[in-house]
Design a protein around this motif. Structure first.
Motif, mmCIF file in Angstrom:
data_model
loop_
_atom_site.group_PDB
_atom_site.id
_atom_site.type_symbol
_atom_site.label_atom_id
_atom_site.label_comp_id
_atom_site.label_asym_id
_atom_site.label_seq_id
_atom_site.Cartn_x
_atom_site.Cartn_y
_atom_site.Cartn_z
ATOM 1 N N GLN A 1 0.929 -1.123 -0.007
ATOM 2 C CA GLN A 1 0.096 0.082 -0.022
ATOM 3 C C GLN A 1 0.993 1.248 0.094
ATOM 4 O O GLN A 1 0.682 2.173 -0.836
ATOM 5 C CB GLN A 1 -0.922 0.052 1.231
ATOM 6 N N GLU A 2 1.970 1.187 0.754
ATOM 7 C CA GLU A 2 2.845 2.233 0.807
ATOM 8 C C GLU A 2 3.442 2.682 -0.475
ATOM 9 O O GLU A 2 3.508 3.881 -0.809
ATOM 10 C CB GLU A 2 3.945 2.078 1.877
ATOM 11 N N ILE B 1 0.840 4.290 -2.437
ATOM 12 C CA ILE B 1 0.710 5.804 -2.236
ATOM 13 C C ILE B 1 1.785 6.407 -2.734
ATOM 14 O O ILE B 1 1.588 7.773 -3.391
ATOM 15 C CB ILE B 1 0.537 6.002 -0.824
ATOM 16 N N ARG B 2 3.111 6.251 -2.777
ATOM 17 C CA ARG B 2 4.216 6.775 -3.187
ATOM 18 C C ARG B 2 4.039 7.131 -4.816
ATOM 19 O O ARG B 2 4.308 8.075 -5.299
ATOM 20 C CB ARG B 2 5.505 6.049 -2.767
ATOM 21 N N ARG B 3 3.796 5.795 -5.402
ATOM 22 C CA ARG B 3 3.423 5.986 -6.906
ATOM 23 C C ARG B 3 2.322 7.061 -7.280
ATOM 24 O O ARG B 3 2.750 7.702 -8.160
ATOM 25 C CB ARG B 3 3.105 4.842 -7.528
ATOM 26 N N SER B 4 1.284 7.125 -6.320
ATOM 27 C CA SER B 4 0.340 8.214 -6.697
ATOM 28 C C SER B 4 1.120 9.630 -6.569
ATOM 29 O O SER B 4 0.545 10.661 -7.120
ATOM 30 C CB SER B 4 -0.961 8.044 -5.716
ATOM 31 N N PHE B 5 1.966 9.817 -5.949
ATOM 32 C CA PHE B 5 2.700 11.044 -5.560
ATOM 33 C C PHE B 5 3.776 11.243 -6.717
ATOM 34 O O PHE B 5 4.659 12.261 -6.535
ATOM 35 C CB PHE B 5 3.071 11.230 -4.441
ATOM 36 N N GLY B 6 4.093 10.487 -7.581
ATOM 37 C CA GLY B 6 4.836 10.723 -8.749
ATOM 38 C C GLY B 6 6.267 9.732 -8.585
ATOM 39 O O GLY B 6 7.184 10.239 -9.268
ATOM 40 N N ALA B 7 6.404 8.768 -7.747
ATOM 41 C CA ALA B 7 7.476 8.077 -7.640
ATOM 42 C C ALA B 7 7.323 6.972 -9.013
ATOM 43 O O ALA B 7 6.379 6.580 -9.171
ATOM 44 C CB ALA B 7 7.638 7.175 -6.219
ATOM 45 N N VAL C 1 -0.632 0.359 -9.278
ATOM 46 C CA VAL C 1 -0.860 1.217 -8.382
ATOM 47 C C VAL C 1 -2.320 1.344 -7.749
ATOM 48 O O VAL C 1 -2.175 1.425 -6.513
ATOM 49 C CB VAL C 1 -0.545 2.588 -9.171
ATOM 50 N N ILE C 2 -3.321 1.278 -8.643
ATOM 51 C CA ILE C 2 -4.551 1.212 -8.190
ATOM 52 C C ILE C 2 -4.802 0.129 -6.985
ATOM 53 O O ILE C 2 -5.339 0.322 -6.007
ATOM 54 C CB ILE C 2 -5.495 1.136 -9.404
ATOM 55 N N ILE D 1 -2.927 0.983 -3.550
ATOM 56 C CA ILE D 1 -3.317 2.104 -2.551
ATOM 57 C C ILE D 1 -4.640 1.295 -1.901
ATOM 58 O O ILE D 1 -4.865 1.638 -0.787
ATOM 59 C CB ILE D 1 -3.934 3.101 -3.599
ATOM 60 N N ARG D 2 -5.338 0.277 -2.697
ATOM 61 C CA ARG D 2 -6.539 -0.156 -1.869
ATOM 62 C C ARG D 2 -6.181 -1.431 -1.239
ATOM 63 O O ARG D 2 -7.134 -2.034 -0.603
ATOM 64 C CB ARG D 2 -7.705 -0.557 -2.960
#
Lengths: 408, 223
Positions: A309-310, A313-319, A402-403, A406-407
């Motif tokens: 999950q972490e 989340i990082r991928r959603s912020f551009g990692a 990513v999706i 996150i879930r």
């Protein structure tokens, strides 16, 4: 370039933060790596110390590679005259530009101690002998270039001799009398540590100094005195020089004389005599390290699954995938480097402990220091283990959708 | 555009169908719909986390289908800010570290000034006194404010909020939305909010409803 720098620094920061937050887990997982690195470093260090000790012991007795020994016999089997041998020897040294060479002779000399005269074994050498045979003086210094010309000959004595003189301060230039028809006063310039098997006083003196005084001193006529001639030359030149020296001495000594030139140093056979030991040590070290690495891979894989999950989340912020891959790798590398440093420090403590050092370097007076290459190897191994152990979890981390992550 | 996935029996399941949506600078959009209507899928498509199976998404007039994976990641990090229903703060990290996280992916001066920028952002959402607090020591409202600070710390032009008040009580939810609106307005960012709550949806200037994958304007707001 700027992006690469921030990516690298950022990955290290992420890795460090991850290690800091999960320090208990990390600590537990890294104990195995630290122990493995410690074992690897210790095995290599102890092996190196043992090898170095063996080499030095060998070099003290037989010289450094390549040391050529010259011996000769006349047609009737007797030793050639010293004058002819010395002349041929000196000409050869000049002709081949040999810098490190020494004649070695033994003599029994009478020494006037406080409690009476004692016969002492004297080794007669030339000045380069000290370097050629790694002679270390515990007090004072080895013979200087000009010591052969001193009116009062210079002596280097062993601990036992020194103790019988009352251990005088060498800076006061203590003297000792060499008994004979015309007693000679000699000056102590250095003291060597006695070998473990030595129980009697012994001394060393320069050949040229002895030659000037020989007729004044009491010597043991029955004592066999066969001088040996040795030179320290580059190993690559030793074969060629052996042929030439044999020819030179044979020609100089005349019809029927036999000259022999040979090597007696530990590398005389050309092979590395320590190769089998090195291979065994390396094999054990690699196995130990592999075990540590396997443990780390196992824990890293479990950890990455817990962190999906972490990562999402990082991928959603551009990692980027590359960044996540690198961060997970760095996490492993940073952790193993920290464990490696701990392992190397532990290894130094173990290897340099008096108990272990005493056991491994028994009978060696000059124990080599902790080998730097062992520490470097330990750290390098930690980095490699970290990278290998991080590779698999990093691949898993990059494949996370990513999706879904996150879930998770 | 549309989004279809394969089911276990290999028959396609249409999640979004013929969605045609333009989001401009400073827009306030809300999208409502029942569970399973495709709201989150639409948000993921807008945030470049997912790709349509049909049609095209343009970002700054550039077709995103031609973006490389790295380009999508970089664009998302720079121009899109996500706010999740469950906050999704990084556990074990302080509020400040959470807000600093997106700045770790910046390649400019913001990377080196990330601490001061993140501190200023947290002060802006009223959490200047909770910089060192970890998520487990923050209330739901505070956690969502940290999440907002984290989403907006890189100054995104598009903010995607997935049920931002779903885990909060009414009063806290309203204050969170007011804060979100205020910061989005200050930076001229577009705000797309997915919600079940008609009151939250009513705050938007453009309102839509998703019904079985079809996006339709939704004028009726029940308050």
């Amino acid at each position: 370039m700027k992006g690469l720098l921030t990516a690298f620094v950022g990955s290290v920061i992420e890795a460090w933060a991850e290690l800091r937050i999960h320090r208990t887990r990390v600590l537990l997982s890294l104990i195995g790596v630290a122990v493995a690195v410690c074992a690897l470093t210790s095995v290599v260090a102890l092996g190196n110390i043992a090898q170095q000790a063996t080499i030095e012991t060998s070099e003290r007795s037989s010289g450094r590679p390549a040391t050529l020994y010259v011996s000769a016999y006349t047609a009737d089997g007797s030793t050639p005259s010293a004058a002819v041998m010395d002349k041929t020897w000196n000409e050869a040294l000049v002709r081949y530009g040999v810098r490190y060479a020494s004649r070695v002779n033994q003599q029994q000399l009478s020494i006037q101690f406080i409690d009476g005269v004692s016969v002492v074994n004297a080794m007669l050498v030339d000045q380069p002998y000290g370097t050629m045979h790694r002679v270390t003086v515990s007090k004072g210094s080895w013979f200087g270039e000009a010591d052969a010309q001193r009116l009062a000959p210079a002596l280097i004595v062993n601990d036992i001799f020194y103790a019988r003189l009352g251990s005088p301060d060498l800076s006061t230039h203590p003297t000792v009398t060499l008994a004979g028809s015309k007693p000679v006063t000699a000056v102590l310039v250095g003291v060597t540590a006695s070998q473990s098997w030595e129980s009697q006083p012994s001394m060393m003196m320069l050949n040229d100094a002895y030659t000037q005084l020989a007729d004044k001193l009491t010597t043991d006529a029955s004592y066999p005195s066969y001088p040996s001639y040795e030179m320290w030359v580059p190993p690559a030149l030793s074969a060629d020089l052996t042929t030439r020296l044999t020819a030179d001495f044979s020609a100089s000594l005349g019809e029927g004389a036999t000259a022999q030139v040979n090597r007696q140093d530990y590398a005389a056979n050309g092979d590395d005599p320590f190769l089998p030991i090195k291979l065994v040590i390396s094999g054990v070290a690699v196995l130990v390290l592999l075990l540590g690495a396997l443990g780390l891979v196992n824990i890293s894989l479990v950890t990455v699954r817990q962190r999906i999950q972490e990562i999402g989340i990082r991928r959603s912020f551009g990692a980027t995938a590359r960044r996540v891959f690198f961060a997970v790798m760095m996490e492993s590398v940073v952790a193993t480097v920290a464990a490696g440093v701990a392992g190397v420090m532990l290894s130094i403590l173990i290897v340099k402990s008096p108990w272990v050092e005493g056991a491994i370097a028994q009978g060696v007076s000059d124990v080599p220091p902790f080998p730097v290459e062992a520490a470097v190897l330990g750290l390098a191994a930690a980095v490699v283990v970290g990278a290998i152990a991080g590779l698999l979890p990093a691949v898993v981390a990059v494949r996370v959708k990513v999706i879904d992550a996150i879930r998770y | 555009m549309g989004r279809t996935v394969s089911r276990v029996d290999d028959r396609p399941l249409v999640i979004l169908n013929g969605v045609d949506l333009v989001v401009d600078v400073g827009d306030r959009l809300s999208i409502v719909g029942r569970s399973g209507s495709g709201k989150s899928t639409l948000l993921n498509l807008l945030g470049l986390l997912d790709s349509p199976t049909e049609g095209e998404i343009f970002f700054d007039d550039a077709p995103t289908r031609q973006f490389s994976a790295r380009q999508r990641d970089v664009t998302r990090g720079r121009d899109v800010g996500f706010i999740f229903q469950q906050f999704n703060l990084l556990q074990g990290r302080t509020a400040l570290e959470n807000v600093m996280t997106p700045l770790l992916y910046d390649t400019g001066s913001a990377f080196w000034r990330r601490r001061s920028i993140a501190t200023a952002m947290l002060e802006r959402v009223g959490l200047g006194h909770r910089l060192a607090s970890t998520p487990d020591r923050l209330s739901g409202g505070e956690q969502q404010r940290v999440a907002i600070a984290r989403a907006l710390v890189r100054g995104p032009r598009l903010i995607l909020a997935d049920e931002p008040t779903g885990a909060l009580d009414i009063e806290t939810g309203e204050s969170v939305m007011a804060l979100l609106d205020e910061i989005a307005t200050a930076s001229s960012a577009a705000l797309v909010t997915i919600t079940h709550d008609p009151a939250i949806a009513a705050l938007a200037t453009r309102r839509f409803r998703l019904e079985r994958g079809v996006l339709v304007p939704w004028a009726e707001v029940l308050l």
